[in-house]
Design an enzyme around this catalytic site. Structure first.
Site, mmCIF file in Angstrom:
data_model
loop_
_atom_site.group_PDB
_atom_site.id
_atom_site.type_symbol
_atom_site.label_atom_id
_atom_site.label_comp_id
_atom_site.label_asym_id
_atom_site.label_seq_id
_atom_site.Cartn_x
_atom_site.Cartn_y
_atom_site.Cartn_z
ATOM 1 N N GLY A 6 36.865 1.516 94.350
ATOM 2 C CA GLY A 6 37.742 2.666 94.212
ATOM 3 C C GLY A 6 37.095 3.429 93.004
ATOM 4 N N ASP B 202 40.181 3.261 89.630
ATOM 5 C CA ASP B 202 40.602 4.695 89.953
ATOM 6 C C ASP B 202 42.114 5.102 89.740
ATOM 7 O OD1 ASP B 202 41.517 2.296 91.665
ATOM 8 O OD2 ASP B 202 40.905 3.123 93.471
ATOM 9 N N LYS C 117 50.128 6.577 87.931
ATOM 10 C CA LYS C 117 51.438 6.875 88.735
ATOM 11 C C LYS C 117 52.544 6.816 87.683
ATOM 12 C CE LYS C 117 50.183 5.705 93.408
ATOM 13 N NZ LYS C 117 50.354 4.718 94.770
ATOM 14 N N ARG D 8 37.229 7.720 101.114
ATOM 15 C CA ARG D 8 36.930 7.833 99.698
ATOM 16 C C ARG D 8 35.936 8.888 99.626
ATOM 17 N NH1 ARG D 8 37.919 2.674 97.829
ATOM 18 N NH2 ARG D 8 38.103 0.941 99.472
ATOM 19 N N ASP E 172 48.772 1.911 88.998
ATOM 20 C CA ASP E 172 49.981 1.904 90.101
ATOM 21 C C ASP E 172 51.070 0.691 89.429
ATOM 22 O OD1 ASP E 172 52.016 2.029 91.902
ATOM 23 O OD2 ASP E 172 50.803 1.015 93.593
ATOM 24 N N PHE F 294 51.072 8.009 97.554
ATOM 25 C CA PHE F 294 49.871 7.252 98.166
ATOM 26 C C PHE F 294 48.968 8.371 98.405
ATOM 27 C CE2 PHE F 294 46.755 5.071 100.639
ATOM 28 C CZ PHE F 294 46.571 3.918 99.788
ATOM 29 N N VAL F 295 47.934 8.433 97.462
ATOM 30 C CA VAL F 295 46.817 9.304 97.440
ATOM 31 C C VAL F 295 45.537 8.864 98.015
ATOM 32 C CG1 VAL F 295 48.052 10.550 95.681
ATOM 33 C CG2 VAL F 295 46.285 8.864 95.189
ATOM 34 N N ASP G 299 40.832 5.044 98.892
ATOM 35 C CA ASP G 299 40.861 5.125 100.536
ATOM 36 C C ASP G 299 42.158 4.481 100.971
ATOM 37 O OD1 ASP G 299 40.883 2.070 99.447
ATOM 38 O OD2 ASP G 299 40.382 1.563 101.752
HETATM 39 P P1 5GP Z 1 47.970 -1.954 90.967
HETATM 40 O O1 5GP Z 1 47.628 -3.301 90.728
HETATM 41 O O2 5GP Z 1 47.965 -1.025 89.717
HETATM 42 O O3 5GP Z 1 49.314 -1.895 91.716
HETATM 43 O O4 5GP Z 1 47.049 -1.204 91.968
HETATM 44 C C1 5GP Z 1 45.781 -1.099 91.521
HETATM 45 C C2 5GP Z 1 44.991 -0.663 92.813
HETATM 46 O O5 5GP Z 1 45.766 -0.542 94.089
HETATM 47 C C3 5GP Z 1 44.047 0.305 92.610
HETATM 48 O O6 5GP Z 1 42.923 0.212 92.036
HETATM 49 C C4 5GP Z 1 44.041 0.946 93.871
HETATM 50 O O7 5GP Z 1 42.770 0.406 94.571
HETATM 51 C C5 5GP Z 1 45.015 0.597 94.617
HETATM 52 N N1 5GP Z 1 45.974 1.846 94.791
HETATM 53 C C6 5GP Z 1 47.179 1.991 94.120
HETATM 54 N N2 5GP Z 1 47.667 3.080 94.186
HETATM 55 C C7 5GP Z 1 46.883 3.670 95.092
HETATM 56 C C8 5GP Z 1 47.300 4.904 95.874
HETATM 57 O O8 5GP Z 1 48.004 5.770 95.737
HETATM 58 N N3 5GP Z 1 46.132 5.172 97.001
HETATM 59 C C9 5GP Z 1 45.014 4.498 97.049
HETATM 60 N N4 5GP Z 1 44.173 4.728 98.161
HETATM 61 N N5 5GP Z 1 44.798 3.168 96.372
HETATM 62 C C10 5GP Z 1 45.832 2.784 95.515
HETATM 63 MG MG MG Z 2 40.981 -0.244 93.490
#
Ligand code: 5GP
Ligand code: MG
Length: 175
Positions: free
Chosen positions: A44, A100, A132, A166, A103, A153-154, A160
């Site tokens: 990402g 990237d 986020k 991507r 979340d 979700f983006v 991706d």
């Molecule tokens: P976390 O562990 O913080 O929940 O998620 C982190 C990973 O989930 C990010 O590095 C990304 O790969 C993926 N992710 C989280 N939110 C999004 C989103 O809105 N879109 C996409 N494409 N990937 C996300």
């Molecule tokens: Mg990621």
């Protein structure tokens, strides 16, 4: 499975580029004179890292780490898989982790924990393109944030949906 339908553009390429100038300035000021290793989380952060690092005029090393946390869906699975054995050597280095998006924070929390436990770097900071706007159970926050966005979700600019999008130059919402 069908491709997700793209919604409106959230951040266009010019907006992203302008913000990267500012982020790079902050990062350069902080790491000036320090032995810096940037750790880009794949896949990402690939585009983010490429554009950001070219704006940081410091001697630095670049390492990458391959992890998976989404496993194809649109919601964090809550568990993180390290897709490679071992870690790069961070002895005597300050580490800046690039990802990237922040979340739930599970991914970056797991990465930071493992770095600190196994690689003993001088310091660990985190830079994300997107964060986020939502409550997070994880104790982790990013030190550098490109943009705070709503909880949708983006895709695009490295992010991706099931391997697609991507290469979009803009960040867009998926419906
Ligand atoms: P976390 O562990 O913080 O929940 O998620 C982190 C990973 O989930 C990010 O590095 C990304 O790969 C993926 N992710 C989280 N939110 C999004 C989103 O809105 N879109 C996409 N494409 N990937 C996300
Ligand atoms: Mg990621």
């Amino acid at each position: 499975m069908m491709r997700a339908e793209l919604g409106p553009t959230l951040l266009d390429a010019a907006t992203i580029a302008a913000r990267l100038d500012g982020l790079a300035c902050e990062i350069t000021a902080f790491y000036k004179g320090k032995p810096l290793t940037v750790l880009a989380i794949l896949n990402g952060s690939l585009l983010f890292a490429a554009d950001l690092l070219r704006r940081i005029p410091l001697p630095l090393r670049l390492e990458t780490l391959n992890v998976a946390s989404y496993h194809g869906g649109m919601e964090s699975s809550g568990w993180v898989t390290f897709l490679q054995d071992g870690l790069p050597d961070f002895a005597g280095r300050h580490v800046l982790v690039l990802d990237d998006i922040l979340d739930t924070g599970c991914t970056l929390q797991a990465i930071r924990q493992r770095l600190v436990a196994e690689a003993a770097p001088l310091s660990v900071r985190v830079a994300v393109l997107l964060r986020k706007n939502k409550p997070r159970a994880q104790p982790l926050d990013a030190d550098y944030v490109g943009f705070d966005i709503d909880d949708a979700f983006v895709v695009g600019y490295g992010l991706d949906h099931q391997g697609h999008y991507r290469n979009l130059p803009d960040v867009r919402v998926v419906r």
